[in-house]
Design a protein around this motif. Structure first.
Motif, PDB file in Angstrom:
ATOM      1  N   ALA A  56       0.803  -1.225   0.000  1.00  0.00           N
ATOM      2  CA  ALA A  56       0.000   0.000   0.000  1.00  0.00           C
ATOM      3  C   ALA A  56       0.837   1.278   0.000  1.00  0.00           C
ATOM      4  O   ALA A  56       0.430   2.276  -0.598  1.00  0.00           O
ATOM      5  N   LEU A  57       1.985   1.262   0.641  1.00  0.00           N
ATOM      6  CA  LEU A  57       2.775   2.493   0.750  1.00  0.00           C
ATOM      7  C   LEU A  57       4.117   2.400   0.036  1.00  0.00           C
ATOM      8  O   LEU A  57       5.033   3.182   0.307  1.00  0.00           O
ATOM      9  N   VAL A  58       4.210   1.492  -0.912  1.00  0.00           N
ATOM     10  CA  VAL A  58       5.438   1.334  -1.692  1.00  0.00           C
ATOM     11  C   VAL A  58       5.805   2.632  -2.399  1.00  0.00           C
ATOM     12  O   VAL A  58       6.980   2.993  -2.496  1.00  0.00           O
ATOM     13  N   ARG A  59       4.817   3.376  -2.852  1.00  0.00           N
ATOM     14  CA  ARG A  59       5.093   4.631  -3.571  1.00  0.00           C
ATOM     15  C   ARG A  59       5.845   5.638  -2.699  1.00  0.00           C
ATOM     16  O   ARG A  59       6.470   6.566  -3.211  1.00  0.00           O
ATOM     17  N   GLY A  61       8.143   4.469  -0.550  1.00  0.00           N
ATOM     18  CA  GLY A  61       9.370   3.767  -0.179  1.00  0.00           C
ATOM     19  C   GLY A  61       9.257   3.005   1.124  1.00  0.00           C
ATOM     20  O   GLY A  61      10.272   2.586   1.684  1.00  0.00           O
ATOM     21  N   ALA A  62       8.038   2.807   1.620  1.00  0.00           N
ATOM     22  CA  ALA A  62       7.824   2.099   2.889  1.00  0.00           C
ATOM     23  C   ALA A  62       7.580   0.617   2.621  1.00  0.00           C
ATOM     24  O   ALA A  62       6.668   0.252   1.887  1.00  0.00           O
ATOM     25  N   SER A  63       8.415  -0.214   3.236  1.00  0.00           N
ATOM     26  CA  SER A  63       8.256  -1.662   3.088  1.00  0.00           C
ATOM     27  C   SER A  63       7.246  -2.186   4.109  1.00  0.00           C
ATOM     28  O   SER A  63       6.880  -1.491   5.066  1.00  0.00           O
ATOM     29  N   LEU A  64       6.848  -3.424   3.931  1.00  0.00           N
ATOM     30  CA  LEU A  64       5.944  -4.072   4.872  1.00  0.00           C
ATOM     31  C   LEU A  64       6.551  -4.071   6.274  1.00  0.00           C
ATOM     32  O   LEU A  64       5.875  -3.747   7.256  1.00  0.00           O
ATOM     33  N   ASP A  65       7.825  -4.405   6.387  1.00  0.00           N
ATOM     34  CA  ASP A  65       8.479  -4.397   7.700  1.00  0.00           C
ATOM     35  C   ASP A  65       8.538  -2.995   8.298  1.00  0.00           C
ATOM     36  O   ASP A  65       8.403  -2.838   9.513  1.00  0.00           O
ATOM     37  N   ASP A  66       8.720  -1.966   7.473  1.00  0.00           N
ATOM     38  CA  ASP A  66       8.706  -0.593   7.981  1.00  0.00           C
ATOM     39  C   ASP A  66       7.375  -0.297   8.678  1.00  0.00           C
ATOM     40  O   ASP A  66       7.342   0.294   9.761  1.00  0.00           O
ATOM     41  N   ILE A  67       6.288  -0.726   8.040  1.00  0.00           N
ATOM     42  CA  ILE A  67       4.952  -0.432   8.566  1.00  0.00           C
ATOM     43  C   ILE A  67       4.629  -1.333   9.755  1.00  0.00           C
ATOM     44  O   ILE A  67       3.931  -0.920  10.678  1.00  0.00           O
ATOM     45  N   ARG A  68       5.163  -2.542   9.752  1.00  0.00           N
ATOM     46  CA  ARG A  68       4.988  -3.405  10.920  1.00  0.00           C
ATOM     47  C   ARG A  68       5.786  -2.884  12.109  1.00  0.00           C
ATOM     48  O   ARG A  68       5.436  -3.130  13.249  1.00  0.00           O
ATOM     49  N   THR A  74      -1.283   8.289   5.846  1.00  0.00           N
ATOM     50  CA  THR A  74      -1.301   9.381   4.876  1.00  0.00           C
ATOM     51  C   THR A  74      -2.324  10.381   5.394  1.00  0.00           C
ATOM     52  O   THR A  74      -3.407   9.999   5.849  1.00  0.00           O
ATOM     53  N   ASP A  75      -1.945  11.649   5.360  1.00  0.00           N
ATOM     54  CA  ASP A  75      -2.846  12.676   5.874  1.00  0.00           C
ATOM     55  C   ASP A  75      -3.791  13.157   4.777  1.00  0.00           C
ATOM     56  O   ASP A  75      -3.797  12.622   3.662  1.00  0.00           O
ATOM     57  N   GLU A  76      -4.559  14.161   5.113  1.00  0.00           N
ATOM     58  CA  GLU A  76      -5.585  14.672   4.185  1.00  0.00           C
ATOM     59  C   GLU A  76      -5.003  15.231   2.899  1.00  0.00           C
ATOM     60  O   GLU A  76      -5.691  15.288   1.879  1.00  0.00           O
ATOM     61  N   GLU A  77      -3.738  15.617   2.916  1.00  0.00           N
ATOM     62  CA  GLU A  77      -3.075  16.124   1.708  1.00  0.00           C
ATOM     63  C   GLU A  77      -2.303  15.043   0.984  1.00  0.00           C
ATOM     64  O   GLU A  77      -1.613  15.323   0.002  1.00  0.00           O
ATOM     65  N   GLY A  78      -2.374  13.815   1.480  1.00  0.00           N
ATOM     66  CA  GLY A  78      -1.681  12.705   0.839  1.00  0.00           C
ATOM     67  C   GLY A  78      -0.230  12.556   1.262  1.00  0.00           C
ATOM     68  O   GLY A  78       0.506  11.771   0.679  1.00  0.00           O
ATOM     69  N   ARG A  79       0.200  13.308   2.288  1.00  0.00           N
ATOM     70  CA  ARG A  79       1.577  13.213   2.784  1.00  0.00           C
ATOM     71  C   ARG A  79       1.715  12.016   3.722  1.00  0.00           C
ATOM     72  O   ARG A  79       0.779  11.669   4.431  1.00  0.00           O
ATOM     73  N   LEU A  80       2.915  11.434   3.743  1.00  0.00           N
ATOM     74  CA  LEU A  80       3.202  10.306   4.617  1.00  0.00           C
ATOM     75  C   LEU A  80       3.594  10.793   6.005  1.00  0.00           C
ATOM     76  O   LEU A  80       4.432  11.683   6.142  1.00  0.00           O
TER      77      LEU A  80
END
Length: 134
Positions: A56-59, A61-68, A74-80
């Protein structure tokens, strides 16, 4: 993809990605979601299981392990947003808890908040890995 949803009028929700396989993460998000029922119903915030959409957040540069390892959103402006900044964003939207975000997000304190969050997240990630929560 759920994180690409844009409501009428162009507003996006705060979309929080977390690891439902982590019992601590799951309990914490469940607690916050229960406090934010109206915001969830209105589409202003959503909580999504990264295990269902691991790319979901590959765009960003966030990997699955990063998110785990750390909350991502992502905020209302689409920022991470990552880590403590996600927790602060959730508290800002939670009735009766905006003061927590104000305190822990204050200049000078924010750096300490991020450091403490990251160390806890590292320990929790290692604990989950040892217990096979993947």
């Amino acid at each position: 993809m759920a994180s690409e949803i844009v409501k009428a009028g162009g507003a996006r929700p705060l979309t929080v990605w977390y690891n439902t396989r982590c019992p601590v993460c799951d309990a914490g998000i469940r607690h916050q979601r229960n406090r934010l029922v109206e915001a969830v119903k209105a589409g202003r915030i959503e909580f999504l299981d990264i295990n269902l959409e691991p790319d979901a957040l590959v765009r960003f540069g966030a990997s699955l392990d990063d998110i785990r390892r750390r909350l991502h959103a992502t905020d209302e402006e689409g920022r991470l947003l990552v880590g403590a900044d996600v927790a602060l964003a959730i508290w800002r939207r939670t009735p009766g808890q905006a003061w927590i975000a104000g305190l822990l997000g204050a200049p000078g304190i924010h750096t300490l908040t991020c450091f403490a969050y990251d160390r806890f997240a590292d320990l929790l990630f290692a604990w989950n890995k040892r217990h096979g929560r993947w």
